[in-house]
Design a protein around this motif. Structure first.
Motif, PDB file in Angstrom:
ATOM      1  N   GLU A   1     -10.740  11.995  -0.562  1.00 36.37           N
ATOM      2  CA  GLU A   1     -10.421  12.459   0.763  1.00 36.37           C
ATOM      3  C   GLU A   1      -9.119  11.589   1.559  1.00 36.37           C
ATOM      4  O   GLU A   1      -8.236  12.408   2.300  1.00 36.37           O
ATOM      5  CB  GLU A   1     -11.511  12.474   1.924  1.00 36.37           C
ATOM      6  CG  GLU A   1     -11.171  13.056   2.874  1.00 36.37           C
ATOM      7  CD  GLU A   1     -12.270  13.077   4.224  1.00 36.37           C
ATOM      8  OE1 GLU A   1     -12.377  12.065   5.114  1.00 36.37           O
ATOM      9  OE2 GLU A   1     -13.439  13.745   3.866  1.00 36.37           O
ATOM     10  N   ALA A   2      -9.124  10.214   1.124  1.00 33.10           N
ATOM     11  CA  ALA A   2      -8.197   9.338   1.838  1.00 33.10           C
ATOM     12  C   ALA A   2      -6.871   9.691   0.866  1.00 33.10           C
ATOM     13  O   ALA A   2      -5.719   9.938   1.667  1.00 33.10           O
ATOM     14  CB  ALA A   2      -8.488   7.924   1.667  1.00 33.10           C
ATOM     15  N   TYR A   3      -7.093   9.734  -0.328  1.00 33.98           N
ATOM     16  CA  TYR A   3      -5.890  10.035  -1.239  1.00 33.98           C
ATOM     17  C   TYR A   3      -5.164  11.321  -0.758  1.00 33.98           C
ATOM     18  O   TYR A   3      -3.888  11.359  -0.654  1.00 33.98           O
ATOM     19  CB  TYR A   3      -6.161   9.879  -2.718  1.00 33.98           C
ATOM     20  CG  TYR A   3      -5.156  10.614  -3.481  1.00 33.98           C
ATOM     21  CD1 TYR A   3      -4.152   9.650  -4.049  1.00 33.98           C
ATOM     22  CD2 TYR A   3      -5.386  11.825  -3.878  1.00 33.98           C
ATOM     23  CE1 TYR A   3      -3.336  10.259  -4.933  1.00 33.98           C
ATOM     24  CE2 TYR A   3      -4.377  12.445  -4.790  1.00 33.98           C
ATOM     25  CZ  TYR A   3      -3.406  11.357  -5.297  1.00 33.98           C
ATOM     26  OH  TYR A   3      -2.365  12.015  -6.369  1.00 33.98           O
TER      27      TYR A   3
ATOM     28  N   TYR B   1     -11.911   3.150  -0.576  1.00 35.19           N
ATOM     29  CA  TYR B   1     -11.876   3.827   0.689  1.00 35.19           C
ATOM     30  C   TYR B   1     -13.579   4.403   0.390  1.00 35.19           C
ATOM     31  O   TYR B   1     -14.022   4.848  -0.548  1.00 35.19           O
ATOM     32  CB  TYR B   1     -11.046   4.918   0.790  1.00 35.19           C
ATOM     33  CG  TYR B   1     -10.004   4.520   1.336  1.00 35.19           C
ATOM     34  CD1 TYR B   1      -9.526   4.759   2.778  1.00 35.19           C
ATOM     35  CD2 TYR B   1      -8.837   3.837   0.649  1.00 35.19           C
ATOM     36  CE1 TYR B   1      -8.096   4.470   3.310  1.00 35.19           C
ATOM     37  CE2 TYR B   1      -7.843   3.274   1.042  1.00 35.19           C
ATOM     38  CZ  TYR B   1      -7.342   3.752   2.605  1.00 35.19           C
ATOM     39  OH  TYR B   1      -6.093   3.075   3.000  1.00 35.19           O
ATOM     40  N   GLU B   2     -14.159   4.679   1.527  1.00 32.80           N
ATOM     41  CA  GLU B   2     -15.415   5.372   1.655  1.00 32.80           C
ATOM     42  C   GLU B   2     -15.489   6.467   0.853  1.00 32.80           C
ATOM     43  O   GLU B   2     -16.074   6.999   0.196  1.00 32.80           O
ATOM     44  CB  GLU B   2     -15.928   5.450   3.062  1.00 32.80           C
ATOM     45  CG  GLU B   2     -17.396   5.934   3.093  1.00 32.80           C
ATOM     46  CD  GLU B   2     -17.843   6.183   4.560  1.00 32.80           C
ATOM     47  OE1 GLU B   2     -19.046   6.671   4.721  1.00 32.80           O
ATOM     48  OE2 GLU B   2     -17.052   5.651   5.488  1.00 32.80           O
ATOM     49  N   ASN B   3     -14.354   7.440   1.229  1.00 36.23           N
ATOM     50  CA  ASN B   3     -14.113   8.655   0.562  1.00 36.23           C
ATOM     51  C   ASN B   3     -12.852   8.690  -0.096  1.00 36.23           C
ATOM     52  O   ASN B   3     -11.829   9.001   0.382  1.00 36.23           O
ATOM     53  CB  ASN B   3     -14.325   9.781   1.364  1.00 36.23           C
ATOM     54  CG  ASN B   3     -14.445  11.071   0.807  1.00 36.23           C
ATOM     55  OD1 ASN B   3     -13.728  11.381  -0.426  1.00 36.23           O
ATOM     56  ND2 ASN B   3     -15.110  11.975   1.220  1.00 36.23           N
ATOM     57  N   PRO B   4     -12.615   8.052  -1.400  1.00 34.67           N
ATOM     58  CA  PRO B   4     -11.332   8.041  -1.910  1.00 34.67           C
ATOM     59  C   PRO B   4     -10.577   9.171  -1.980  1.00 34.67           C
ATOM     60  O   PRO B   4      -9.479   9.115  -1.795  1.00 34.67           O
ATOM     61  CB  PRO B   4     -11.832   7.267  -3.399  1.00 34.67           C
ATOM     62  CG  PRO B   4     -13.075   6.597  -3.229  1.00 34.67           C
ATOM     63  CD  PRO B   4     -13.769   7.534  -2.230  1.00 34.67           C
TER      64      PRO B   4
ATOM     65  N   SER C   1      -5.553   3.194  -5.675  1.00 33.46           N
ATOM     66  CA  SER C   1      -5.162   2.585  -4.447  1.00 33.46           C
ATOM     67  C   SER C   1      -6.083   2.901  -3.576  1.00 33.46           C
ATOM     68  O   SER C   1      -6.383   2.086  -2.577  1.00 33.46           O
ATOM     69  CB  SER C   1      -3.522   2.704  -3.991  1.00 33.46           C
ATOM     70  OG  SER C   1      -2.336   2.552  -5.075  1.00 33.46           O
ATOM     71  N   TYR C   2      -6.777   4.192  -3.657  1.00 27.70           N
ATOM     72  CA  TYR C   2      -7.683   4.452  -2.658  1.00 27.70           C
ATOM     73  C   TYR C   2      -9.076   4.553  -3.141  1.00 27.70           C
ATOM     74  O   TYR C   2     -10.004   4.915  -2.468  1.00 27.70           O
ATOM     75  CB  TYR C   2      -7.223   6.012  -2.383  1.00 27.70           C
ATOM     76  CG  TYR C   2      -5.981   6.074  -1.624  1.00 27.70           C
ATOM     77  CD1 TYR C   2      -5.890   6.025  -0.194  1.00 27.70           C
ATOM     78  CD2 TYR C   2      -4.672   6.272  -2.401  1.00 27.70           C
ATOM     79  CE1 TYR C   2      -4.911   6.262   0.475  1.00 27.70           C
ATOM     80  CE2 TYR C   2      -3.535   6.310  -1.441  1.00 27.70           C
ATOM     81  CZ  TYR C   2      -3.699   6.362  -0.159  1.00 27.70           C
ATOM     82  OH  TYR C   2      -2.347   6.218   0.724  1.00 27.70           O
ATOM     83  N   LYS C   3      -9.326   3.889  -4.112  1.00 24.73           N
ATOM     84  CA  LYS C   3     -10.742   3.841  -4.691  1.00 24.73           C
ATOM     85  C   LYS C   3     -11.561   2.877  -4.017  1.00 24.73           C
ATOM     86  O   LYS C   3     -12.856   3.109  -3.933  1.00 24.73           O
ATOM     87  CB  LYS C   3     -10.757   3.304  -6.022  1.00 24.73           C
ATOM     88  CG  LYS C   3     -10.574   1.834  -6.517  1.00 24.73           C
ATOM     89  CD  LYS C   3     -10.538   1.686  -7.998  1.00 24.73           C
ATOM     90  CE  LYS C   3     -10.185   0.297  -8.408  1.00 24.73           C
ATOM     91  NZ  LYS C   3     -10.092   0.361  -9.783  1.00 24.73           N
TER      92      LYS C   3
ATOM     93  N   THR D   1       0.957  -1.149  -0.020  1.00 26.95           N
ATOM     94  CA  THR D   1       0.007   0.087  -0.029  1.00 26.95           C
ATOM     95  C   THR D   1       0.953   1.120  -0.051  1.00 26.95           C
ATOM     96  O   THR D   1       2.037   1.260   0.202  1.00 26.95           O
ATOM     97  CB  THR D   1      -0.928  -0.069   1.181  1.00 26.95           C
ATOM     98  OG1 THR D   1      -0.183   0.322   2.366  1.00 26.95           O
ATOM     99  CG2 THR D   1      -1.686  -1.226   1.419  1.00 26.95           C
TER     100      THR D   1
ATOM    101  N   ARG E   1       0.847   3.783   1.936  1.00 27.85           N
ATOM    102  CA  ARG E   1       1.198   3.835   3.379  1.00 27.85           C
ATOM    103  C   ARG E   1       2.313   2.902   3.799  1.00 27.85           C
ATOM    104  O   ARG E   1       3.507   3.524   4.271  1.00 27.85           O
ATOM    105  CB  ARG E   1       0.083   3.730   4.344  1.00 27.85           C
ATOM    106  CG  ARG E   1       0.629   3.971   5.768  1.00 27.85           C
ATOM    107  CD  ARG E   1      -0.453   3.972   6.843  1.00 27.85           C
ATOM    108  NE  ARG E   1      -1.163   2.356   6.578  1.00 27.85           N
ATOM    109  CZ  ARG E   1      -0.582   1.247   7.202  1.00 27.85           C
ATOM    110  NH1 ARG E   1       0.644   1.373   7.773  1.00 27.85           N
ATOM    111  NH2 ARG E   1      -1.033   0.181   7.221  1.00 27.85           N
TER     112      ARG E   1
END
Length: 235
Positions: free
Chosen positions: A112-114, A107-110, A103-105, A73, A75
């Motif tokens: 925002e996380a990215y 996530y609940e909010n891609p 890589s963040y798609k 990942t 991170r």
């Protein structure tokens, strides 16, 4: 954490002329992908060396060892690279991580996380080489008129890059259809012969890593241009 090095070294100039160019630069690269990105950068490295367009640059590819291969990942790559930088103690080197916005798609909010991750990394000495949605967008740019004929007309599907089946995402299938190879398994060396085409078309897409949260883009092109920069042109 365990990392091993693969070194690529090409001196463009003879030793007696080294003083005429920039100091020797070392780039350490760690990549999210284990097939597509490493194969492409190895092909590119050989291509640039063959055509003598590298300027006293040392590329060091950092591979995760077998026990860490599944830890990929962004991170985790960031953690690996920061730990490697501390151990390596080469403060003048440039430390790069190659990863996809995709890589963040999950996530609940891609977006925002990215963005949270990107902004965290920006505050450090780690360089981000990012593609949106994924590295296949950079490969696609190696086809003449790819932006006009493939990317702009189909930008919504490309940005979302949904998984079609166990073999393909939307964009990897498009690369298969356009070039005739599945980038998830192999990248032919011949593709880098069109890197000038990709560099020319890259200007039509964003290279801003934060804008990539909402747009198709890449900054691979900026990295390659940096590798090819010749300080003698400024004299």
């Amino acid at each position: 954490m365990a990392i091993k090095e693969r070194v690529s070294l090409f001196k463009r100039y003879s030793d007696e002329r080294i003083h005429q160019v920039e100091p020797f630069r070392t780039y350490y690269l760690i990549m999210e992908g284990t097939n597509t990105e490493p194969q492409y950068f190895w092909h590119l490295d050989r291509f640039l060396a063959k055509h003598r367009v590298r300027n006293n640059v040392k590329l060091v590819f950092l591979d995760r060892t077998h026990t860490d291969r599944g830890r990929n990942t962004p991170r985790q790559l960031f953690t690996f690279l920061r730990e490697w930088r501390k151990e390596n103690k080469d403060e003048n080197a440039i430390y790069c991580m190659v990863f996809d916005r995709d890589s963040y798609k999950a996530y609940e909010n891609p977006a925002e996380a990215y963005l949270a991750f990107v902004r965290r990394v920006k505050a450090t000495a780690v360089r981000m080489i990012v593609t949106s949605p994924c590295f296949e967008i950079w490969l696609l740019l190696h086809r003449e008129r790819a932006v006009a004929e493939y990317i702009w007309p189909d930008s919504r599907n490309i940005f979302l890059n949904r998984r079609l089946n166990s073999r393909y995402t939307y964009l990897s299938k498009l690369v298969q259809d356009v070039f005739g190879f599945n980038p998830k398994t192999s990248v032919p060396a011949e593709i880098v012969e069109k890197v000038d085409v990709a560099l020319a078309q890259a200007g039509f897409l964003t290279s801003d890593v934060e804008e990539m949260a909402y747009e198709i883009g890449e900054n691979v092109s900026a990295f390659i241009k940096e590798l090819c920069f010749d300080p003698r042109d400024l004299r």
